[in-house]
Design a protein around this motif. Structure first.
Motif, mmCIF file in Angstrom:
data_model
loop_
_atom_site.group_PDB
_atom_site.id
_atom_site.type_symbol
_atom_site.label_atom_id
_atom_site.label_comp_id
_atom_site.label_asym_id
_atom_site.label_seq_id
_atom_site.Cartn_x
_atom_site.Cartn_y
_atom_site.Cartn_z
ATOM 1 N N ILE A 223 -15.873 6.855 1.670
ATOM 2 C CA ILE A 223 -16.818 7.595 0.837
ATOM 3 C C ILE A 223 -16.083 8.633 -0.003
ATOM 4 O O ILE A 223 -16.367 8.797 -1.195
ATOM 5 N N GLY A 224 -15.143 9.340 0.612
ATOM 6 C CA GLY A 224 -14.382 10.334 -0.140
ATOM 7 C C GLY A 224 -13.587 9.719 -1.276
ATOM 8 O O GLY A 224 -13.589 10.229 -2.405
ATOM 9 N N MET A 225 -12.915 8.609 -0.992
ATOM 10 C CA MET A 225 -12.139 7.929 -2.026
ATOM 11 C C MET A 225 -13.047 7.440 -3.147
ATOM 12 O O MET A 225 -12.730 7.564 -4.336
ATOM 13 N N GLY A 226 -14.186 6.855 -2.766
ATOM 14 C CA GLY A 226 -15.131 6.378 -3.768
ATOM 15 C C GLY A 226 -15.653 7.498 -4.633
ATOM 16 O O GLY A 226 -15.797 7.352 -5.860
ATOM 17 N N ARG A 227 -15.945 8.649 -4.025
ATOM 18 C CA ARG A 227 -16.418 9.803 -4.793
ATOM 19 C C ARG A 227 -15.360 10.296 -5.771
ATOM 20 O O ARG A 227 -15.676 10.683 -6.903
ATOM 21 N N LEU B 30 -5.903 6.334 -10.755
ATOM 22 C CA LEU B 30 -6.880 5.409 -10.190
ATOM 23 C C LEU B 30 -6.279 4.070 -9.793
ATOM 24 O O LEU B 30 -6.774 3.423 -8.858
ATOM 25 N N ALA B 31 -5.256 3.642 -10.486
ATOM 26 C CA ALA B 31 -4.719 2.299 -10.254
ATOM 27 C C ALA B 31 -4.263 2.095 -8.818
ATOM 28 O O ALA B 31 -4.489 1.029 -8.223
ATOM 29 N N SER B 32 -3.643 3.110 -8.231
ATOM 30 C CA SER B 32 -3.164 2.974 -6.853
ATOM 31 C C SER B 32 -4.313 2.809 -5.863
ATOM 32 O O SER B 32 -4.127 2.284 -4.757
ATOM 33 N N LEU B 33 -5.502 3.250 -6.262
ATOM 34 C CA LEU B 33 -6.655 3.145 -5.371
ATOM 35 C C LEU B 33 -7.191 1.720 -5.282
ATOM 36 O O LEU B 33 -7.975 1.406 -4.383
ATOM 37 N N ILE B 34 -6.789 0.872 -6.221
ATOM 38 C CA ILE B 34 -7.241 -0.525 -6.169
ATOM 39 C C ILE B 34 -6.791 -1.155 -4.856
ATOM 40 O O ILE B 34 -7.555 -1.876 -4.204
ATOM 41 N N LEU C 267 0.842 -1.185 0.000
ATOM 42 C CA LEU C 267 0.000 0.000 0.000
ATOM 43 C C LEU C 267 0.885 1.244 0.000
ATOM 44 O O LEU C 267 1.730 1.417 0.874
ATOM 45 N N HIS C 268 0.681 2.115 -0.987
ATOM 46 C CA HIS C 268 1.477 3.344 -1.093
ATOM 47 C C HIS C 268 0.677 4.504 -0.521
ATOM 48 O O HIS C 268 -0.378 4.873 -1.040
ATOM 49 N N ALA C 269 1.191 5.051 0.572
ATOM 50 C CA ALA C 269 0.509 6.150 1.253
ATOM 51 C C ALA C 269 1.546 6.997 1.978
ATOM 52 O O ALA C 269 2.635 6.511 2.320
ATOM 53 N N PRO C 270 1.234 8.269 2.225
ATOM 54 C CA PRO C 270 2.172 9.101 2.986
ATOM 55 C C PRO C 270 2.354 8.599 4.417
ATOM 56 O O PRO C 270 3.421 8.755 5.009
ATOM 57 N N ASP D 215 -13.326 -0.042 -8.362
ATOM 58 C CA ASP D 215 -13.253 -1.104 -9.366
ATOM 59 C C ASP D 215 -13.992 -0.704 -10.641
ATOM 60 O O ASP D 215 -13.479 -0.889 -11.753
ATOM 61 N N GLN D 216 -15.172 -0.127 -10.500
ATOM 62 C CA GLN D 216 -15.946 0.272 -11.666
ATOM 63 C C GLN D 216 -15.291 1.443 -12.393
ATOM 64 O O GLN D 216 -15.339 1.534 -13.621
ATOM 65 N N ALA D 217 -14.662 2.341 -11.638
ATOM 66 C CA ALA D 217 -13.979 3.473 -12.258
ATOM 67 C C ALA D 217 -12.823 2.990 -13.126
ATOM 68 O O ALA D 217 -12.652 3.431 -14.272
ATOM 69 N N VAL D 218 -12.014 2.091 -12.573
ATOM 70 C CA VAL D 218 -10.885 1.556 -13.342
ATOM 71 C C VAL D 218 -11.402 0.819 -14.572
ATOM 72 O O VAL D 218 -10.865 0.977 -15.676
ATOM 73 N N HIS D 219 -12.445 0.043 -14.400
ATOM 74 C CA HIS D 219 -12.995 -0.715 -15.510
ATOM 75 C C HIS D 219 -13.559 0.208 -16.591
ATOM 76 O O HIS D 219 -13.440 -0.070 -17.791
#
Length: 389
Positions: free
Chosen positions: A254-258, A354-358, A206-209, A337-341
């Protein structure tokens, strides 16, 4: 996307949401990815959010906070996340630690910590998870024993966020009840440089600060005033911190999903392969609409949980906070998942972010408690079904 949710919020909440969204937009996903790539921390955003009063919006006014509650703090984290720049340490420092100290700390502890937590000059981490206990807080083995007027802590913690930047860590340990001989949970403030307090960074995919750490407490000696609250009310104090943690994790998801959904909708609206934009086709449009519905429903449960908590209904808030965290975790993963797709190959490029959010989206499913343990909670507490453990 529709902002019909604002009719359920006060004018003050709407104004806070708009102001934080404007701050998040000034930083955005590019800022976050740059910070991660360079191995830095989100110091600039943290400092500006603190200066504007957003980090301490839930803390008491008499100690430099905004006098609000989890309703306000969750708005801040959600909007920063929707802009692509969530501050994970908001879940830990003002939400968990700030709340516990504000509710149960001594006057000296409040004066020492709350103004700094509110203005961002102090940060506190939170250590509860252990290698052999997982989500079972009843199996915590970190113990605290009295030695004269001092406490001596021994044990291990794992997956503790931000210990390297935190001035102290609020550690959940267990003390022996002199009457029953049973161990009961208690919370201790452990300064970062306390002798015997060691940390090792966990190598994460997981890549995060915010980095993750394993902690070793090797006879860490603390003064009597390191104990937060009443030694006999440890469980109440613990869950007073865990409910805000679940509410804020919901806001994080919710924020990430938005953010992910916003990128996908923009792409679907403009990407043209045949005669019409791809968003005109139901195979693209309907899954995005479903993701939007799920995120909106998750927010409603989060708002319910925040309101119950802010009104002092810890039991009602416990049920709602667990449900909100579960719903938001599921909605976040599905939205990403739907956003990447939707973007296809572009969804895996750095350009679209978006890929890192997977990987990151799974955090809302796993932490701070797994979705399976939430289902256990709901089946036992809400439905009255028997336990298997």
């Amino acid at each position: 996307m529709s902002t019909a949710r604002t009719v359920l919020e006060t004018e003050e909440h709407q104004a806070l949401r708009a102001a934080v969204a404007a701050l998040g937009k000034r930083y955005g996903r590019d800022y976050m990815t740059t910070v991660i790539r360079e191995g830095k921390h989100t110091d600039e955003l943290w400092a500006e959010a603190a200066k504007l009063g957003y980090l301490g919006v839930n803390l008491p006014e008499e100690y430099g906070g905004g006098g609000g509650g989890m309703a306000e703090l969750s708005i801040v984290l959600e909007e920063l996340g929707a802009a692509g720049s969530p501050l994970l340490m908001m879940i830990v420092s003002p939400a968990i630690c700030g709340t516990v100290i504000a509710r149960f700390g001594t006057e000296e502890q409040k004066r020492a910590w709350l103004p700094g937590l509110a203005d961002g000059s102090l940060t506190m981490a939170f250590g509860i998870t252990e290698p052999d206990a997982g989500s079972n807080s009843h199996r915590i083995t970190t113990t605290a024993r009295r030695d004269g007027d001092d406490w001596v802590l021994t044990g291990r913690k794992v997956f503790v966020s931000g210990v390297d930047i935190a001035d102290a860590t609020l550690i959940v340990g267990r003390t022996e009840d002199a009457r029953s001989g049973k161990l009961k949970p208690c919370l201790f403030i452990v300064p970062r440089e306390a002798p015997g307090f060691g940390r090792n960074q966990i190598d994460m995919e997981l890549h995060a600060p915010e980095k993750q750490f394993e902690l070793v407490l090797d006879d860490v000696r603390l003064p009597a005033d390191a104990l937060v609250g009443d030694e006999d009310a440890g469980l109440l104090q613990l869950f007073a911190g865990l409910n805000p943690e679940r509410i804020m994790t919901a806001a994080f998801g919710i924020g990430m999903g938005r953010f992910a959904l916003g990128r996908a909708v923009e792409y679907a609206r403009t990407r043209q392969v045949w005669k019409d934009p791809i968003g005109a086709h139901q195979a693209i449009a309907h899954p995005l609409a479903t993701a939007h519905i799920d995120l909106e429903l998750s927010r409603l449960m989060m708002q319910k949980a925040a309101r119950l908590y802010d009104e002092g209904d810890d039991i009602g808030a416990g049920e709602a906070a667990n449900m909100a965290k579960y719903a938001a975790g599921e909605a976040c993963v599905k939205a990403v998942d739907q956003a990447v797709h939707t973007l296809g190959g572009n969804g895996l490029t750095r350009e679209y972010g978006l890929a890192s959010l997977i990987t990151a989206s799974r955090v809302a499913r796993i932490a701070p408690v797994s979705r399976e343990m939430i289902l256990n909670y709901v089946s036992h507490q809400s439905l009255g079904l028997p336990k298997s453990y």
